[in-house]
Design a protein around this motif. Structure first.
Motif, PDB file in Angstrom:
ATOM      1  N   TYR A   1       0.875  -1.196  -0.103  1.00  0.00           N
ATOM      2  CA  TYR A   1      -0.101   0.020  -0.042  1.00  0.00           C
ATOM      3  C   TYR A   1       1.048   1.257   0.206  1.00  0.00           C
ATOM      4  N   LEU A   2       1.857   1.419   0.596  1.00  0.00           N
ATOM      5  CA  LEU A   2       3.002   2.098   0.697  1.00  0.00           C
ATOM      6  C   LEU A   2       3.740   2.693  -0.797  1.00  0.00           C
ATOM      7  N   GLN A   3       3.738   1.348  -1.276  1.00  0.00           N
ATOM      8  CA  GLN A   3       4.527   1.339  -2.700  1.00  0.00           C
ATOM      9  C   GLN A   3       3.344   2.008  -3.683  1.00  0.00           C
TER      10      GLN A   3
ATOM     11  N   ARG B   1     -10.165  14.258 -10.755  1.00  0.00           N
ATOM     12  CA  ARG B   1     -10.365  12.938 -10.192  1.00  0.00           C
ATOM     13  C   ARG B   1      -9.662  11.781 -10.766  1.00  0.00           C
ATOM     14  N   ILE B   2      -9.214  11.011  -9.763  1.00  0.00           N
ATOM     15  CA  ILE B   2      -8.208   9.761  -9.980  1.00  0.00           C
ATOM     16  C   ILE B   2      -8.878   8.586 -10.234  1.00  0.00           C
ATOM     17  N   PRO B   3      -8.332   7.335 -10.525  1.00  0.00           N
ATOM     18  CA  PRO B   3      -8.905   6.318 -10.672  1.00  0.00           C
ATOM     19  C   PRO B   3      -9.617   5.904  -9.393  1.00  0.00           C
ATOM     20  N   SER B   4     -10.542   5.280  -9.747  1.00  0.00           N
ATOM     21  CA  SER B   4     -11.547   4.507  -8.399  1.00  0.00           C
ATOM     22  C   SER B   4     -10.593   3.558  -7.981  1.00  0.00           C
ATOM     23  N   VAL B   5     -11.117   2.991  -6.658  1.00  0.00           N
ATOM     24  CA  VAL B   5     -10.420   1.917  -5.986  1.00  0.00           C
ATOM     25  C   VAL B   5     -10.281   0.692  -7.076  1.00  0.00           C
ATOM     26  N   ARG B   6     -11.351   0.509  -7.372  1.00  0.00           N
ATOM     27  CA  ARG B   6     -11.327  -0.597  -8.381  1.00  0.00           C
ATOM     28  C   ARG B   6     -10.479  -0.656  -9.622  1.00  0.00           C
ATOM     29  N   GLU B   7     -10.587   0.582 -10.140  1.00  0.00           N
ATOM     30  CA  GLU B   7      -9.952   0.808 -11.570  1.00  0.00           C
ATOM     31  C   GLU B   7      -8.353   0.765 -11.157  1.00  0.00           C
ATOM     32  N   LEU B   8      -8.000   1.505 -10.122  1.00  0.00           N
ATOM     33  CA  LEU B   8      -6.508   1.316  -9.854  1.00  0.00           C
ATOM     34  C   LEU B   8      -6.038  -0.088  -9.500  1.00  0.00           C
ATOM     35  N   ALA B   9      -7.026  -0.640  -8.699  1.00  0.00           N
ATOM     36  CA  ALA B   9      -6.736  -2.291  -8.327  1.00  0.00           C
ATOM     37  C   ALA B   9      -6.478  -3.189  -9.460  1.00  0.00           C
ATOM     38  N   VAL B  10      -7.418  -3.119 -10.572  1.00  0.00           N
ATOM     39  CA  VAL B  10      -7.330  -3.683 -11.834  1.00  0.00           C
ATOM     40  C   VAL B  10      -5.930  -3.439 -12.454  1.00  0.00           C
ATOM     41  N   GLN B  11      -5.687  -2.034 -12.435  1.00  0.00           N
ATOM     42  CA  GLN B  11      -4.547  -1.566 -13.311  1.00  0.00           C
ATOM     43  C   GLN B  11      -3.263  -2.114 -12.597  1.00  0.00           C
ATOM     44  N   LEU B  12      -3.181  -2.119 -11.290  1.00  0.00           N
ATOM     45  CA  LEU B  12      -1.839  -2.513 -10.639  1.00  0.00           C
ATOM     46  C   LEU B  12      -2.039  -3.979 -10.413  1.00  0.00           C
TER      47      LEU B  12
ATOM     48  N   VAL C   1      -3.473  -5.725  -8.011  1.00  0.00           N
ATOM     49  CA  VAL C   1      -3.725  -6.032  -6.516  1.00  0.00           C
ATOM     50  C   VAL C   1      -5.020  -6.045  -6.039  1.00  0.00           C
ATOM     51  N   ASN C   2      -5.186  -6.269  -4.737  1.00  0.00           N
ATOM     52  CA  ASN C   2      -6.498  -6.442  -4.211  1.00  0.00           C
ATOM     53  C   ASN C   2      -6.761  -5.011  -3.974  1.00  0.00           C
ATOM     54  N   PRO C   3      -8.366  -4.772  -4.159  1.00  0.00           N
ATOM     55  CA  PRO C   3      -9.035  -3.640  -4.007  1.00  0.00           C
ATOM     56  C   PRO C   3      -8.861  -2.989  -2.434  1.00  0.00           C
ATOM     57  N   ASN C   4      -8.915  -3.897  -1.646  1.00  0.00           N
ATOM     58  CA  ASN C   4      -8.426  -3.393  -0.208  1.00  0.00           C
ATOM     59  C   ASN C   4      -7.446  -2.939   0.022  1.00  0.00           C
ATOM     60  N   THR C   5      -6.227  -3.197  -0.800  1.00  0.00           N
ATOM     61  CA  THR C   5      -4.775  -2.697  -0.707  1.00  0.00           C
ATOM     62  C   THR C   5      -5.028  -1.085  -1.282  1.00  0.00           C
TER      63      THR C   5
ATOM     64  N   MET D   1      -7.864   0.736  -1.172  1.00  0.00           N
ATOM     65  CA  MET D   1      -8.598   1.292  -0.161  1.00  0.00           C
ATOM     66  C   MET D   1      -7.587   1.772   0.888  1.00  0.00           C
ATOM     67  N   ARG D   2      -6.741   0.904   1.327  1.00  0.00           N
ATOM     68  CA  ARG D   2      -5.909   1.122   2.434  1.00  0.00           C
ATOM     69  C   ARG D   2      -4.724   2.304   2.117  1.00  0.00           C
ATOM     70  N   THR D   3      -4.335   2.344   0.701  1.00  0.00           N
ATOM     71  CA  THR D   3      -3.509   3.490   0.115  1.00  0.00           C
ATOM     72  C   THR D   3      -4.384   4.949   0.334  1.00  0.00           C
ATOM     73  N   TYR D   4      -5.519   4.769  -0.347  1.00  0.00           N
ATOM     74  CA  TYR D   4      -6.276   5.899  -0.385  1.00  0.00           C
ATOM     75  C   TYR D   4      -6.657   6.522   0.988  1.00  0.00           C
ATOM     76  N   GLU D   5      -6.959   5.737   1.828  1.00  0.00           N
ATOM     77  CA  GLU D   5      -7.108   6.184   3.268  1.00  0.00           C
ATOM     78  C   GLU D   5      -5.781   6.778   4.000  1.00  0.00           C
ATOM     79  N   PHE D   6      -4.655   6.208   3.536  1.00  0.00           N
ATOM     80  CA  PHE D   6      -3.460   6.792   3.865  1.00  0.00           C
ATOM     81  C   PHE D   6      -3.092   7.978   3.317  1.00  0.00           C
ATOM     82  N   LEU D   7      -3.457   8.143   1.929  1.00  0.00           N
ATOM     83  CA  LEU D   7      -3.319   9.485   1.287  1.00  0.00           C
ATOM     84  C   LEU D   7      -4.203  10.564   1.844  1.00  0.00           C
TER      85      LEU D   7
END
Length: 123
Positions: free
Chosen positions: A10-12, A31-42, A44-48, A50-56
């Motif tokens: 999530y920090l990466q 607007r930046i990519p949604s949680v799902r969009e970025l998860a698919v792009q990278l 990774v799990n959408p929860n990861t 989500m954790r990144t977005y909460e941190f940011l």
């Protein structure tokens, strides 16, 4: 995206988002990519993500408009730069200094190389 084992994923991803903002690929109030969009792009799990977005959000780099999505916050450039700078100084720079010491290098030797790098990559 290739992830390193030495840092939480999530920090990466936070570093990736900050880089997009600092390079102005993602602009303030955009607007930046949604949680799902970025998860698919990278891949990774959408929860990861989500954790990144909460941190940011805690760092005031992005904000959420309920029902619409996530956006780059007005102080994002300053806050992302501050976050990345602190991370670099605390984690990366000590290893760079150690290597320079072991190789007998002086920081002044790096200045021309840094200027050349900036010219070639960010002109």
């Amino acid at each position: 995206m290739q992830f390193r084992e030495s840092q939480a994923i999530y920090l990466q991803i936070a570093d990736y988002v900050c880089e997009k903002i600092l390079l102005k690929e993602w602009k303030v109030e955009e607007r930046i990519p949604s949680v799902r969009e970025l998860a698919v792009q990278l891949e990774v799990n959408p929860n990861t993500v989500m954790r990144t977005y909460e941190f940011l959000q805690q760092q005031e780099i992005i904000y959420n408009q309920r029902g619409i999505g996530y956006f780059v916050s007005p102080p994002a450039l300053k806050n992302a730069q501050s976050y990345r700078r602190n991370d670099f100084v605390e984690k990366d720079l000590p290893q760079v200094f150690r290597t320079m010491f072991l190789l007998g290098m002086d920081p002044e030797e790096l200045k021309p190389r840094f200027e050349k790098y900036k010219k070639q990559n960010f002109a």
